[in-house]
Scaffold this active site. Structure first.
Site, PDB file in Angstrom:
ATOM      1  N   TYR A   8       0.860  -1.188   0.000  1.00 42.11           N
ATOM      2  CA  TYR A   8       0.000   0.000   0.000  1.00 42.11           C
ATOM      3  C   TYR A   8       0.894   1.235   0.000  1.00 42.11           C
ATOM      4  O   TYR A   8       0.853   2.066   0.890  1.00 42.11           O
ATOM      5  CB  TYR A   8      -0.940  -0.050   1.220  1.00 42.11           C
ATOM      6  CG  TYR A   8      -2.080   0.933   1.181  1.00 42.11           C
ATOM      7  CD1 TYR A   8      -2.969   0.954   0.102  1.00 42.11           C
ATOM      8  CD2 TYR A   8      -2.269   1.854   2.212  1.00 42.11           C
ATOM      9  CE1 TYR A   8      -4.011   1.868   0.067  1.00 42.11           C
ATOM     10  CE2 TYR A   8      -3.314   2.759   2.190  1.00 42.11           C
ATOM     11  CZ  TYR A   8      -4.180   2.765   1.115  1.00 42.11           C
ATOM     12  OH  TYR A   8      -5.220   3.672   1.073  1.00 42.11           O
ATOM     13  N   SER A  74       6.897  -4.097  -3.024  1.00 50.47           N
ATOM     14  CA  SER A  74       8.227  -3.840  -3.587  1.00 50.47           C
ATOM     15  C   SER A  74       8.825  -5.124  -4.148  1.00 50.47           C
ATOM     16  O   SER A  74       8.524  -6.215  -3.675  1.00 50.47           O
ATOM     17  CB  SER A  74       9.187  -3.316  -2.516  1.00 50.47           C
ATOM     18  OG  SER A  74       8.517  -2.672  -1.488  1.00 50.47           O
ATOM     19  N   LYS A 102       7.463  -7.031 -10.640  1.00 54.38           N
ATOM     20  CA  LYS A 102       8.147  -7.803 -11.691  1.00 54.38           C
ATOM     21  C   LYS A 102       8.916  -9.009 -11.168  1.00 54.38           C
ATOM     22  O   LYS A 102       9.109  -9.992 -11.888  1.00 54.38           O
ATOM     23  CB  LYS A 102       9.197  -6.919 -12.396  1.00 54.38           C
ATOM     24  CG  LYS A 102       8.658  -5.881 -13.288  1.00 54.38           C
ATOM     25  CD  LYS A 102       9.372  -4.550 -13.073  1.00 54.38           C
ATOM     26  CE  LYS A 102       8.570  -3.677 -12.151  1.00 54.38           C
ATOM     27  NZ  LYS A 102       9.134  -2.367 -11.883  1.00 54.38           N
ATOM     28  N   VAL A 129       5.291  -4.300 -17.089  1.00 49.98           N
ATOM     29  CA  VAL A 129       6.074  -3.722 -18.198  1.00 49.98           C
ATOM     30  C   VAL A 129       5.315  -2.541 -18.796  1.00 49.98           C
ATOM     31  O   VAL A 129       4.209  -2.711 -19.317  1.00 49.98           O
ATOM     32  CB  VAL A 129       6.352  -4.773 -19.302  1.00 49.98           C
ATOM     33  CG1 VAL A 129       7.271  -4.180 -20.362  1.00 49.98           C
ATOM     34  CG2 VAL A 129       6.952  -6.051 -18.725  1.00 49.98           C
ATOM     35  N   THR A 133       0.584   1.440 -20.032  1.00 53.67           N
ATOM     36  CA  THR A 133       0.703   1.498 -21.493  1.00 53.67           C
ATOM     37  C   THR A 133       0.783   0.057 -22.005  1.00 53.67           C
ATOM     38  O   THR A 133       1.713  -0.663 -21.631  1.00 53.67           O
ATOM     39  CB  THR A 133       1.974   2.275 -21.903  1.00 53.67           C
ATOM     40  OG1 THR A 133       1.934   3.569 -21.296  1.00 53.67           O
ATOM     41  CG2 THR A 133       2.067   2.430 -23.412  1.00 53.67           C
ATOM     42  N   GLU A 185      11.987   2.849  -7.994  1.00 52.77           N
ATOM     43  CA  GLU A 185      11.780   1.733  -7.069  1.00 52.77           C
ATOM     44  C   GLU A 185      12.158   2.193  -5.659  1.00 52.77           C
ATOM     45  O   GLU A 185      12.916   3.148  -5.487  1.00 52.77           O
ATOM     46  CB  GLU A 185      12.671   0.553  -7.469  1.00 52.77           C
ATOM     47  CG  GLU A 185      12.344  -0.043  -8.817  1.00 52.77           C
ATOM     48  CD  GLU A 185      10.946  -0.622  -8.899  1.00 52.77           C
ATOM     49  OE1 GLU A 185      10.590  -1.482  -8.085  1.00 52.77           O
ATOM     50  OE2 GLU A 185      10.179  -0.191  -9.788  1.00 52.77           O
ATOM     51  N   LYS A 200      11.983  -6.405 -16.912  1.00 57.60           N
ATOM     52  CA  LYS A 200      10.880  -6.182 -17.864  1.00 57.60           C
ATOM     53  C   LYS A 200      11.132  -6.876 -19.202  1.00 57.60           C
ATOM     54  O   LYS A 200      10.220  -7.487 -19.760  1.00 57.60           O
ATOM     55  CB  LYS A 200      10.690  -4.674 -18.059  1.00 57.60           C
ATOM     56  CG  LYS A 200      10.088  -4.016 -16.815  1.00 57.60           C
ATOM     57  CD  LYS A 200      10.200  -2.509 -16.899  1.00 57.60           C
ATOM     58  CE  LYS A 200       9.463  -1.841 -15.747  1.00 57.60           C
ATOM     59  NZ  LYS A 200       9.795  -0.427 -15.606  1.00 57.60           N
TER      60      LYS A 200
END
Ligand code: 80F
Length: 309
Positions: A8, A74, A102, A129, A133, A185, A200
């Site tokens: 959160y 994270s 990721k 990734v 978008t 990050e 990614k």
């Protein structure tokens, strides 16, 4: 339908806001049944995080029994944990997973996907990734296309830093701005040393080429000691480029000329160029930012509710 949010921070808060503000018919019966962070589990859906129980994510899964887990915690690139165990445990119980994180997919893609397939559950990960978008979800609407190679800019923080440096800021000033805007990050060295972009392009390689590679198979360099002055004098720009085809996957900084479409992809924007047997496709849009990353997960939730695979 019950959601359990994991994490959160910038993205988690933006996701909750989207869920409350966007009046979408598919979401009528969706509610947040729990939010879990390093501080514990909150069983209420309220803006201010006040934990009700001191439990970890796996204990929270038992406690909340959600229909969907939305992971916005994270990234832990060493082991992918605790998210990796959470996904496997959830998917095995038929609980769907949506993630912006990721690390588990960059480390154990094959195991996660196969677990989902064999248990009839789904994992959606557009936001891993290019945030909101379409990159992962773009692939869904390109059936039977034989992709030959993909190339692009996949980290918002480093592209933002390189752009601001070309406008006269120092590296540290530009990084500070990227952190304030919520692009970086929690540990920004993951952006700067190329790790985030490597994660990614690993995920994209797995999706676009069914390669089943891990981030440990990817060669990467970052922009830690980057010098951009000479490239600028030549009228060029330095960009952190990610590349993959059926054999090779890498991330490294490169000097980009005005003729290259990536030349004009500046700031927090990311881009992806897909070369296939049918046509070449390029897509450009924000690659980071709390709202943008949250939208990636939010759009996944709606696709999931619509029954997409
Ligand atoms: P932030 O640090 O604000 O919040 C992380 C949350 O995770 C905190 O609530 C923390 O308590 C929780 N957490 C950490 N470990 C936990 C654990 N073991 N158990 C439970 N909770 C735990 O992080 P953000 O910015 O909100 O990001 C969240 C996730 O989204 C991370 O995995 C990011 O990698 C991912 N993401 C973030 C993006 C962004 O723009 C973009 C897309 C994905 O291109 C770039 O420049 C990239 N740096 C950003 S891409 N913020």
């Amino acid at each position: 339908m019950k959601l359990m949010l994991v994490g959160y921070g910038n993205v988690g808060k933006a996701f909750r806001k989207l869920l409350h503000e966007k009046k979408v018919k598919e979401l009528e019966n969706v509610k947040i049944a729990g939010i879990v962070t390093t501080r514990g589990l909150m069983l209420k859906d309220q803006e201010e995080f006040v934990p009700d129980k001191k439990v970890d994510v796996l204990e929270a899964l038992d406690e909340v029994q959600p229909d969907v887990v939305v992971d916005m915690a994270s990234a832990n690139y060493k082991t992918g944990e605790p998210s990796l165990s959470l996904y496997l445990s959830a998917l095995k119980r038929g609980i769907h997973v949506i993630t912006t994180n990721k690390a588990p997919l960059a480390l154990k893609y094959k195991e996660i996907i196969n677990t989902a397939i064999s248990h009839g559950s789904k994992i959606f990960f557009q936001a891993t990734v290019m945030s909101g978008t379409p990159s992962i979800n773009l692939y869904r609407i390109l059936p039977a296309m034989k992709v030959r190679k993909i190339r692009g800019i996949l980290n918002g923080t480093t592209n933002y830093i390189l752009t601001r440096m070309s406008q006269g800021l120092s590296f540290n000033e530009a990084l500070k701005e990227a952190q304030e805007l919520g692009y970086a990050e929690r540990d920004p060295t993951l952006d700067i040393n190329g790790f985030d972009a490597a994660g990614k392009i690993t995920i994209l390689s797995n999706v676009y080429f069914s390669r089943y590679i891990s981030i440990n198979d990817v060669k990467f360099e970052g922009i830690g000691n980057i010098e951009i002055g000479d490239a600028l004098k030549r009228g060029n720009k330095i960009k952190l480029i990610a590349y993959a085809d059926e054999k090779e996957t890498y991330v490294k900084p490169a000097e980009i000329t005005k003729e290259d479409f990536l030349y004009n992809v500046d700031g927090v924007n990311n881009a992806l160029e897909i070369e296939s047997d049918i046509q070449k496709i390029t897509i450009v849009g924000p690659g980071a930012g709390p709202l943008n990353a949250a939208y990636g997960a939010f759009s996944d939730l709606i696709l999931l509710l619509r029954g997409e695979n």
